[in-house]
Design an enzyme around this catalytic site. Structure first.
Site, PDB file in Angstrom:
ATOM      1  N   HIS A 102     -14.339   1.518   2.748  1.00  0.00           N
ATOM      2  CA  HIS A 102     -14.622   1.716   4.163  1.00  0.00           C
ATOM      3  C   HIS A 102     -15.932   2.496   4.238  1.00  0.00           C
ATOM      4  O   HIS A 102     -16.045   3.567   3.644  1.00  0.00           O
ATOM      5  CB  HIS A 102     -13.497   2.492   4.847  1.00  0.00           C
ATOM      6  CG  HIS A 102     -13.644   2.574   6.333  1.00  0.00           C
ATOM      7  ND1 HIS A 102     -12.708   2.066   7.181  1.00  0.00           N
ATOM      8  CD2 HIS A 102     -14.632   3.068   7.106  1.00  0.00           C
ATOM      9  CE1 HIS A 102     -13.112   2.260   8.442  1.00  0.00           C
ATOM     10  NE2 HIS A 102     -14.280   2.865   8.400  1.00  0.00           N
TER      11      HIS A 102
ATOM     12  N   GLN B 281       0.839  -1.193   0.000  1.00  0.00           N
ATOM     13  CA  GLN B 281       0.000   0.000   0.000  1.00  0.00           C
ATOM     14  C   GLN B 281       0.877   1.246   0.000  1.00  0.00           C
ATOM     15  O   GLN B 281       1.783   1.386   0.812  1.00  0.00           O
ATOM     16  CB  GLN B 281      -0.921   0.011   1.219  1.00  0.00           C
ATOM     17  CG  GLN B 281      -1.973   1.100   1.130  1.00  0.00           C
ATOM     18  CD  GLN B 281      -2.966   1.042   2.276  1.00  0.00           C
ATOM     19  OE1 GLN B 281      -2.593   1.251   3.410  1.00  0.00           O
ATOM     20  NE2 GLN B 281      -4.223   0.779   1.950  1.00  0.00           N
TER      21      GLN B 281
ATOM     22  N   CYS C   1      -6.913   6.748   4.598  1.00  0.00           N
ATOM     23  CA  CYS C   1      -6.340   7.220   5.858  1.00  0.00           C
ATOM     24  C   CYS C   1      -6.953   8.557   6.280  1.00  0.00           C
ATOM     25  O   CYS C   1      -6.859   9.546   5.557  1.00  0.00           O
ATOM     26  CB  CYS C   1      -4.831   7.375   5.731  1.00  0.00           C
ATOM     27  SG  CYS C   1      -4.054   7.908   7.276  1.00  0.00           S
TER      28      CYS C   1
ATOM     29  N   GLU D 275      -8.410  -2.685  13.636  1.00  0.00           N
ATOM     30  CA  GLU D 275      -8.501  -2.359  15.054  1.00  0.00           C
ATOM     31  C   GLU D 275      -9.571  -3.152  15.785  1.00  0.00           C
ATOM     32  O   GLU D 275      -9.375  -3.572  16.908  1.00  0.00           O
ATOM     33  CB  GLU D 275      -8.748  -0.861  15.231  1.00  0.00           C
ATOM     34  CG  GLU D 275      -7.590  -0.006  14.775  1.00  0.00           C
ATOM     35  CD  GLU D 275      -7.881   1.472  14.883  1.00  0.00           C
ATOM     36  OE1 GLU D 275      -8.790   1.864  15.627  1.00  0.00           O
ATOM     37  OE2 GLU D 275      -7.190   2.247  14.208  1.00  0.00           O
TER      38      GLU D 275
ATOM     39  N   ASN E 244     -14.971  -2.864   4.397  1.00  0.00           N
ATOM     40  CA  ASN E 244     -14.150  -2.454   5.520  1.00  0.00           C
ATOM     41  C   ASN E 244     -14.978  -1.596   6.456  1.00  0.00           C
ATOM     42  O   ASN E 244     -15.756  -0.752   6.021  1.00  0.00           O
ATOM     43  CB  ASN E 244     -12.942  -1.676   5.003  1.00  0.00           C
ATOM     44  CG  ASN E 244     -11.968  -1.262   6.096  1.00  0.00           C
ATOM     45  OD1 ASN E 244     -11.536  -0.124   6.127  1.00  0.00           O
ATOM     46  ND2 ASN E 244     -11.616  -2.165   6.988  1.00  0.00           N
ATOM     47  N   GLY E 245     -14.802  -1.833   7.761  1.00  0.00           N
ATOM     48  CA  GLY E 245     -15.468  -1.028   8.779  1.00  0.00           C
ATOM     49  C   GLY E 245     -16.585  -1.784   9.478  1.00  0.00           C
ATOM     50  O   GLY E 245     -17.328  -2.546   8.868  1.00  0.00           O
TER      51      GLY E 245
ATOM     52  N   LYS F 295      -8.010   1.679  -1.853  1.00  0.00           N
ATOM     53  CA  LYS F 295      -8.880   1.674  -0.679  1.00  0.00           C
ATOM     54  C   LYS F 295      -9.428   3.084  -0.517  1.00  0.00           C
ATOM     55  O   LYS F 295      -8.665   4.048  -0.492  1.00  0.00           O
ATOM     56  CB  LYS F 295      -8.125   1.271   0.580  1.00  0.00           C
ATOM     57  CG  LYS F 295      -9.045   1.279   1.803  1.00  0.00           C
ATOM     58  CD  LYS F 295      -8.337   0.907   3.089  1.00  0.00           C
ATOM     59  CE  LYS F 295      -9.372   0.940   4.209  1.00  0.00           C
ATOM     60  NZ  LYS F 295      -8.771   1.119   5.510  1.00  0.00           N
TER      61      LYS F 295
END
Length: 170
Positions: free
Chosen positions: A109, A11, A42, A167, A142-143, A81
């Protein structure tokens, strides 16, 4: 040296097409590297200062130009992403444009750039489902994944090809 990790995607983050492509050229011949990903997800302050990550999503034309440049110059697949944009239509349109320039896979995400750290809020799996229905390339959700069952529920709801989590599972 023995290759330990397989199907590795490197990435990258940045806003200069030549530097991103040069970095991709450095890693593309490594036998363990399968693709290069542009990080447009990000939400950290350092990304805002450096004009990369999710902060580039404010200028979708630049995002598409970066990806088009990378796809045209690199010999390995280019993936990206992203985070959810302010509207569903904007998010879907960007993903369709990314597919059109040759991006091989998109991770979505389901939160906006403003939804991070203390202001996370719920993840919108609905937008991931809409993106999956709007493009023909693989989509990674994602998420909002805190455990294995969340991952299974996300896959079932979105129809995504895979789930990415960090996370929440740590």
């Amino acid at each position: 040296a023995e290759v330990v990790d397989r199907n590795l995607i490197v990435q990258l983050a940045g806003d200069d097409p030549d530097i991103l492509t040069k970095a991709g050229e450095i890693v593309q011949h490594d036998k363990s590297v399968e693709a290069v990903d542009l990080n447009l997800g990000c939400p950290q302050k350092i990304a805002k200062r450096g004009n990369y990550g999710a902060y580039l999503l404010q200028d979708t034309d630049t995002v598409v130009k970066l990806l088009d440049h990378m796809v045209s110059k690199l010999e390995i697949p280019v993936t990206a992403k992203i985070r959810r944009l302010s509207t569903d239509d904007e998010t879907i349109a960007l993903c369709q444009r990314m597919e059109k320039v040759g991006v091989s896979m998109i991770t979505v995400h389901g939160r906006t750039v403003e939804q991070s750290k203390l202001f996370t809020g719920p993840c919108d799996w609905g937008i991931i489902k809409q993106v999956k229905q709007a493009v023909s390339i693989p989509v990674i959700a994602n998420g909002g994944v805190q455990c294995r069952q969340d991952a299974l529920d996300c896959l079932e709801f979105t129809g995504a090809d895979a789930v990415m989590s960090s996370e929440g599972l740590l």
